[in-house]
Design an enzyme around this catalytic site. Structure first.
Site, short mmCIF file in Angstrom:
data_model
loop_
_atom_site.label_atom_id
_atom_site.label_comp_id
_atom_site.label_asym_id
_atom_site.label_seq_id
_atom_site.Cartn_x
_atom_site.Cartn_y
_atom_site.Cartn_z
N ASN A 66 -56.56 78.04 -2.63
CA ASN A 66 -56.14 76.64 -2.67
C ASN A 66 -57.36 75.72 -2.50
O ASN A 66 -58.51 76.17 -2.54
CB ASN A 66 -55.09 76.37 -1.58
CG ASN A 66 -55.63 76.62 -0.17
OD1 ASN A 66 -56.85 76.65 0.05
ND2 ASN A 66 -54.73 76.81 0.78
N GLN A 126 -47.87 79.54 -20.18
CA GLN A 126 -48.98 78.85 -19.54
C GLN A 126 -48.45 77.72 -18.66
O GLN A 126 -48.88 77.54 -17.52
CB GLN A 126 -49.91 78.26 -20.62
CG GLN A 126 -51.25 77.83 -20.08
CD GLN A 126 -51.96 78.97 -19.38
OE1 GLN A 126 -52.13 78.95 -18.17
NE2 GLN A 126 -52.34 80.00 -20.13
N HIS A 138 -47.26 78.07 -14.89
CA HIS A 138 -48.18 78.30 -13.77
C HIS A 138 -48.13 77.15 -12.78
O HIS A 138 -47.96 77.34 -11.59
CB HIS A 138 -49.62 78.49 -14.26
CG HIS A 138 -49.92 79.91 -14.62
ND1 HIS A 138 -49.91 80.92 -13.70
CD2 HIS A 138 -50.25 80.48 -15.79
CE1 HIS A 138 -50.21 82.06 -14.28
NE2 HIS A 138 -50.43 81.83 -15.56
N GLU A 186 -59.65 78.18 -22.34
CA GLU A 186 -59.64 79.40 -21.53
C GLU A 186 -58.96 80.53 -22.33
O GLU A 186 -59.52 81.60 -22.50
CB GLU A 186 -58.86 79.12 -20.24
CG GLU A 186 -58.78 80.31 -19.30
CD GLU A 186 -57.81 80.06 -18.14
OE1 GLU A 186 -57.01 79.10 -18.21
OE2 GLU A 186 -57.83 80.87 -17.18
N HIS A 187 -57.74 80.28 -22.80
CA HIS A 187 -57.01 81.23 -23.64
C HIS A 187 -56.82 80.62 -25.02
O HIS A 187 -56.26 79.53 -25.13
CB HIS A 187 -55.61 81.52 -23.08
CG HIS A 187 -55.61 82.00 -21.65
ND1 HIS A 187 -55.40 81.14 -20.59
CD2 HIS A 187 -55.79 83.22 -21.12
CE1 HIS A 187 -55.44 81.83 -19.45
NE2 HIS A 187 -55.67 83.10 -19.75
N ASP A 204 -52.88 88.87 -19.71
CA ASP A 204 -52.84 88.50 -18.30
C ASP A 204 -52.66 89.72 -17.41
O ASP A 204 -53.13 89.75 -16.27
CB ASP A 204 -51.68 87.53 -18.03
CG ASP A 204 -51.97 86.14 -18.55
OD1 ASP A 204 -53.14 85.83 -18.82
OD2 ASP A 204 -51.00 85.36 -18.71
N HIS A 227 -104.10 81.50 -7.90
CA HIS A 227 -103.49 82.32 -8.95
C HIS A 227 -104.58 82.89 -9.86
O HIS A 227 -104.59 84.07 -10.20
CB HIS A 227 -102.52 81.50 -9.80
CG HIS A 227 -101.20 81.24 -9.16
ND1 HIS A 227 -101.03 80.43 -8.07
CD2 HIS A 227 -99.95 81.71 -9.47
CE1 HIS A 227 -99.75 80.39 -7.73
NE2 HIS A 227 -99.07 81.16 -8.56
#
Lengths: 440, 440
Positions: A223, A268, A271, A336-337, A370, A429
């Site tokens: 969360n 989707q 969700h 995303e998908h 999924d 160096h």
């Protein structure tokens, strides 16, 4: 009540602005949450187990007056195995098939990254070594949003990478344990489960306590408190991406059963209210049929209230000129998908540069990916697929460069390095390189 | 004035605490900087070029009353090539050798990551596709800390990855351009150079303006304002790691010329007062010889004041029991640069799990790797080598999962997915899978 899903046309004036506004998602940061999390983390860092115990007893409302010590919040590994054994047979079998398929895909991923080395003519060897992380923490939410599939997707890549210790933290609000989550932990090779959660669990994993060794990386969803805590401990430990709302983009040529597409949008949207489900299609008649399917199927869905809000607020059915334009828009969305629900999906897939996961063909519903196809379901959201990748074995490995310069190599490389170092005003160096050069 | 470098013994009581305290580096966040950066970013996001121009004219003190528009801050690509052509021959040759070697190493890196796909018995295809980012921004500091080697190390991996547009931003305080930096940009395939810097440049790259297209990722070092700005735009764009102070850890068996080791410690210490240089060695006599070298060589170094402060405040020579213990300590330190300066370095390298880059054998000074061996010099600092990697081609690529489920595959996978989805209370997921299952 008919659902009023937004219908857009890519040829309409202002389409790009409308689409941009629809996609825009500003993550709000809540000052109260930020303040609380900062305090909890500082407290855990300072007081260790005492702080973890206090916050856990308070926030998780543990029964019988709470736990007496952090030690008793460890779940014996035998309890994970018992949870697996006690599952209904069909559920257990499904979980085992999913775990095995996820493992196979991620083992293929591991094979790709083997490191390398090469030897130059003068004997100088250069290379790259791949090593797993020593110890990782997997955050698993408790309560209603406890997803066993998420345990598999986060822990199995770590196990395949060869991570020695996989420590899962999962809060048990009111003392309730999710048996399917514990069963998934047993299958995924989790080595320790501690029933703590929230910012206090993130703090314990990042800083370590008297009895919890600090991990090297923390992954897994949570969360707003957990997300804030992960952001704050980043640097001390690695973290995965902080996920935004989940998204699906369906590019459809109009040949898929519209009920299938409607249900994919629902999957989707269910969700949460902020999830985003969009379809692009060149066929106006087909779009109307999908809308009809949406309205006919919606009343049959147990989570119809969430779906309705999500589709109304953030969903869209977009009429495009043709499939090529749909692909161009898909690249700008970097979803995303991405489902390419078409008779000949490959030709369109070849035009896609940016997507977390591509589901090709009408049988490839996102829901299969999924749970059990094998590729990871932890994917970049909010257009971050432009520059980031699905969670994978590589997130639990890191590379080290190997440089073995031969004596002969130091003669030639030393002159080059010294020239450049003097040019940058870094004389030590230059001298360090020159000391290795033999006087002629 | 003799330098008082800390000398520790791993057998002494409290050694671990002493070492932890020495390694500890808390990055302070400065509220004034944070506030200023937030304001600049918001302003650039809102007003675009007008804001970029104002901040640039103000902060970079551009001559002749400042630039009239952002357009004139673009450097013609021909100017980069001219800078390369105008370099002294030795410098140009060194830069070219370095660029070529860096390119060869990173091309080897690219070959490792090719993506994959496999086909299952029922025709289902699963895979992973690798694609380059479309457009990246390279931040290059202006003024004294302008390092051409850093241009090569940041831009060449992007070019090798196949990034289409590589946009370099570099401020020109008082209008001064660093010719070696421009020459490096020409060699590294930079496609556009804009002479802007600070938080305003980061904002322009992240959000885009009327004439600057938003990039997908921003990499490269910068001051506290730049670091803060990069942290704030992370999510909108990708960023590389925010680097802490540079570190070297030398594990030495006592067989290397002590002057070489002393100079290697200097080469890290000369970067800045916060840099950290530590040697671990089992031979007390050798440690004394290195200390003698340090004190003898220090007065010869132009940057001796910086070196003195760095070695005094954050350096150490540590007597360890044996080389195996040195390796164990090296793993706990997880240094950015690890030199194994030993006669038989490989046996010790095999015991190292965590390091940004390993320099094996006494000829492999860090300075050679900083400039021209080939591996990247952008490395994880502050113990982050436990979970992160050198900058590489992979930072300019991302992966997409490919899932093509056959009709037959959907029959078996659909049942598994539906079982798990119902178990998680996500019915639309379950239905979406079930719709693809043919009624028998």
């Amino acid at each position: 009540m008919t659902l009023q899903i937004r219908k857009l046309d890519s040829s309409a004036a202002g389409f790009k602005q409308t689409l941009d506004a629809l996609l825009a998602f500003e993550e709000s940061t809540d000052d109260a949450i930020e303040g609380a999390v900062a305090k909890i983390l500082a407290d855990v860092k300072k007081r260790g187990n005492a702080a973890v115990l206090e916050y856990t007893n308070r926030f998780d409302r543990l029964p019988n007056g709470g736990a007496a010590s952090v030690d008793v919040l460890d779940l014996p590994v035998a309890e994970l195995r018992a949870a697996l054994d006690a599952l209904p047979q069909a559920q257990r079998a499904a979980l085992e098939v999913a775990a095995e398929r996820i493992r196979v895909f991620h083992e293929r991923q591991k094979r790709e990254l083997q490191g390398f080395s090469y030897t130059e003519a003068d004997g100088t060897v250069l290379g790259q070594r791949i090593t797993p992380l020593d110890r990782v923490g997997i955050y698993v939410p408790g309560g209603k949003a406890a997803y066993p599939s998420s345990v598999l997707m986060n822990a199995i890549p770590a196990q395949v990478a060869g991570v020695g210790e996989i420590v899962m933290v999962v809060p048990t609000p009111d003392g309730v344990k999710n048996q399917m989550v514990l069963a998934a932990a047993a299958l995924a090779g989790v080595t320790r489960v501690i029933t703590i959660g929230g910012a206090q669990a993130v703090g314990a994993l990042a800083y370590g306590t008297e009895t919890i060794a600090a991990v090297d990386k923390i992954v897994g969803p949570g969360n707003a408190y957990v997300a804030s805590a992960k952001r704050r401990v980043f640097g001390t430990v690695g973290i995965d991406m902080i996920a935004g709302p989940s998204e699906i983009l369906i590019v459809c040529d109009g040949t898929t059963d519209p009920d299938w597409v409607a249900m994919d949008l629902f999957s989707q949207a269910e969700h949460d209210e902020l999830a985003q489900a969009i379809m692009l299609c060149p066929d106006a008649d087909y779009i109307a049929r999908v809308e009809e399917s949406i309205n006919r199927l919606l009343p049959t869905m147990p989570r119809q209230d969430v779906i309705r809000t999500s589709l109304t607020d953030r969903g869209a059915l977009v009429k495009v000129r043709d499939m090529a334009e749909a692909c161009a828009i898909a690249n700008s969305i970097a979803a995303e998908h991405l489902e390419i629900s078409a008779a000949e999906p490959q030709q369109w897939a070849d035009q896609i540069r940016h997507a977390g996961a591509m589901f090709l063909g009408r049988f490839s519903s996102e829901s299969l990916g999924d749970y059990c196809c094998g590729p990871n379901h932890v994917l970049p959201t909010s257009r971050t697929a432009r520059f980031s990748s699905p969670l994978g074995v590589y997130d639990f490995q890191k590379r080290s460069s190997i440089l073995f310069v031969s004596e002969a190599g130091a003669q030639t490389l030393g002159k080059v390095a010294a020239e450049l170092a003097y040019g940058e005003g870094l004389q030590a160096h230059a001298r360090s390189a020159e000391l290795r050069i033999k006087a002629k």
